[in-house]
Design a protein around this motif. Structure first.
Motif, PDB file in Angstrom:
ATOM      1  N   GLN A  65      -4.107   2.401   4.846  1.00 28.27           N
ATOM      2  CA  GLN A  65      -4.639   2.749   6.166  1.00 28.27           C
ATOM      3  C   GLN A  65      -5.989   3.427   5.983  1.00 28.27           C
ATOM      4  O   GLN A  65      -6.140   4.354   5.185  1.00 28.27           O
ATOM      5  CB  GLN A  65      -3.662   3.686   6.887  1.00 28.27           C
ATOM      6  N   ALA A  66      -6.984   2.979   6.732  1.00 31.54           N
ATOM      7  CA  ALA A  66      -8.305   3.612   6.691  1.00 31.54           C
ATOM      8  C   ALA A  66      -9.181   3.018   7.784  1.00 31.54           C
ATOM      9  O   ALA A  66      -9.243   1.804   7.946  1.00 31.54           O
ATOM     10  CB  ALA A  66      -8.981   3.411   5.335  1.00 31.54           C
ATOM     11  N   SER A  67      -9.838   3.884   8.526  1.00 31.38           N
ATOM     12  CA  SER A  67     -10.837   3.458   9.497  1.00 31.38           C
ATOM     13  C   SER A  67     -11.808   4.609   9.690  1.00 31.38           C
ATOM     14  O   SER A  67     -11.450   5.771   9.471  1.00 31.38           O
ATOM     15  CB  SER A  67     -10.191   3.070  10.830  1.00 31.38           C
ATOM     16  N   PRO A  68     -13.036   4.315  10.106  1.00 25.79           N
ATOM     17  CA  PRO A  68     -13.999   5.408  10.289  1.00 25.79           C
ATOM     18  C   PRO A  68     -13.598   6.386  11.381  1.00 25.79           C
ATOM     19  O   PRO A  68     -14.079   7.515  11.405  1.00 25.79           O
ATOM     20  CB  PRO A  68     -15.302   4.674  10.635  1.00 25.79           C
ATOM     21  N   ARG A  72     -10.073  10.987   8.365  1.00 24.72           N
ATOM     22  CA  ARG A  72      -9.683  12.360   8.043  1.00 24.72           C
ATOM     23  C   ARG A  72      -8.189  12.603   8.244  1.00 24.72           C
ATOM     24  O   ARG A  72      -7.684  13.684   7.943  1.00 24.72           O
ATOM     25  CB  ARG A  72     -10.507  13.353   8.874  1.00 24.72           C
ATOM     26  N   GLN A  73      -7.482  11.597   8.748  1.00 28.21           N
ATOM     27  CA  GLN A  73      -6.036  11.674   8.909  1.00 28.21           C
ATOM     28  C   GLN A  73      -5.289  10.842   7.866  1.00 28.21           C
ATOM     29  O   GLN A  73      -4.066  10.720   7.933  1.00 28.21           O
ATOM     30  CB  GLN A  73      -5.640  11.181  10.311  1.00 28.21           C
ATOM     31  N   ARG A  74      -6.015  10.276   6.892  1.00 26.70           N
ATOM     32  CA  ARG A  74      -5.374   9.388   5.920  1.00 26.70           C
ATOM     33  C   ARG A  74      -4.224  10.068   5.198  1.00 26.70           C
ATOM     34  O   ARG A  74      -3.137   9.508   5.053  1.00 26.70           O
ATOM     35  CB  ARG A  74      -6.388   8.887   4.884  1.00 26.70           C
ATOM     36  N   ILE A  77      -1.182  10.458   7.414  1.00 25.95           N
ATOM     37  CA  ILE A  77      -0.529   9.190   7.737  1.00 25.95           C
ATOM     38  C   ILE A  77       0.241   8.652   6.532  1.00 25.95           C
ATOM     39  O   ILE A  77       1.394   8.224   6.654  1.00 25.95           O
ATOM     40  CB  ILE A  77      -1.570   8.173   8.228  1.00 25.95           C
ATOM     41  N   VAL A  78      -0.390   8.681   5.357  1.00 22.59           N
ATOM     42  CA  VAL A  78       0.286   8.174   4.162  1.00 22.59           C
ATOM     43  C   VAL A  78       1.508   9.030   3.829  1.00 22.59           C
ATOM     44  O   VAL A  78       2.589   8.514   3.529  1.00 22.59           O
ATOM     45  CB  VAL A  78      -0.687   8.108   2.974  1.00 22.59           C
TER      46      VAL A  78
END
Length: 206
Positions: A65-68, A72-74, A77-78
């Protein structure tokens, strides 16, 4: 022995990770929290909810998971997947060049043409998109995303959960603080503090 995989979520990074699967790898399907994505296959693979993590306990997990908008929530979430580190796998494209004198952590994705020089240390949960070069003794901390066609010079330190936009370059021995965002095509010639958002040539705060 065939290695089975689950990719999370059913997004762009996971789709591109398909190109890294080898002859001994088998994707079982994607895992995604969005109910609308679970209603139909993606590129011929099923899309399940998180129950798949329990249904297929033998499967390695690639969480990319990653988006601009949410980088900062990666970590949050992981970590919400609540699986042990041993279940995470790492995928490296066959055309990537990785020095035997480097370290690659778990749940890392290295795409086509990536070059990892001696002394590079990649933490866990790292994504490196195609044709990026990490020169000697670069340190990349956990949960960082590095775009395509980047050049990171020797001795650079990328902090935890950094977003390095595609086409960017970082001068040697610079430090990029945790949660910093470097915009597309930036040239970084100075250290960047934690949480900074910068872009340009030279890169400056936005």
């Amino acid at each position: 022995m065939m290695k089975e995989w689950l990719f999370f979520p059913a997004g762009a990074n996971a789709i591109e990770a398909l190109t890294c699967l080898g002859a001994q790898d088998r994707l079982l399907g994607f895992v995604d929290d969005a109910a609308d994505k679970q209603s139909s296959p993606l590129l011929g693979y099923p899309v399940w909810g998180r129950e798949a993590l329990e249904i297929y306990p033998q499967a390695q997990v690639l969480a990319v998971q990653a988006s601009p908008n949410s980088f900062r929530q990666r970590q949050k979430i992981v970590e919400s997947l609540a699986i042990p580190p041993a279940r995470y796998g790492t995928l490296i494209h066959p055309t990537a060049q990785v020095s035997p004198h480097s370290h690659i952590g778990h749940n890392c994705l290295l795409m086509a043409g990536v070059v990892i020089m001696p002394g590079v240390h990649l933490g866990n949960h790292i994504i490196v998109l195609p044709y990026t070069v990490l020169h000697h003794d670069v340190l990349v901390e956990d949960y960082t995303w590095i775009g395509s066609h980047c050049v990171v010079a020797g001795g650079v330190r990328l902090g935890r959960q950094v977003w390095l936009g595609s086409g960017s370059r970082i001068l040697q021995n610079r430090t990029i603080g945790a949660d910093a965002m470097i915009g597309l095509g930036s040239n970084v010639i100075d250290d960047m503090p934690q949480g900074a958002t910068v872009a340009g040539n030279p890169a400056k705060g936005l």
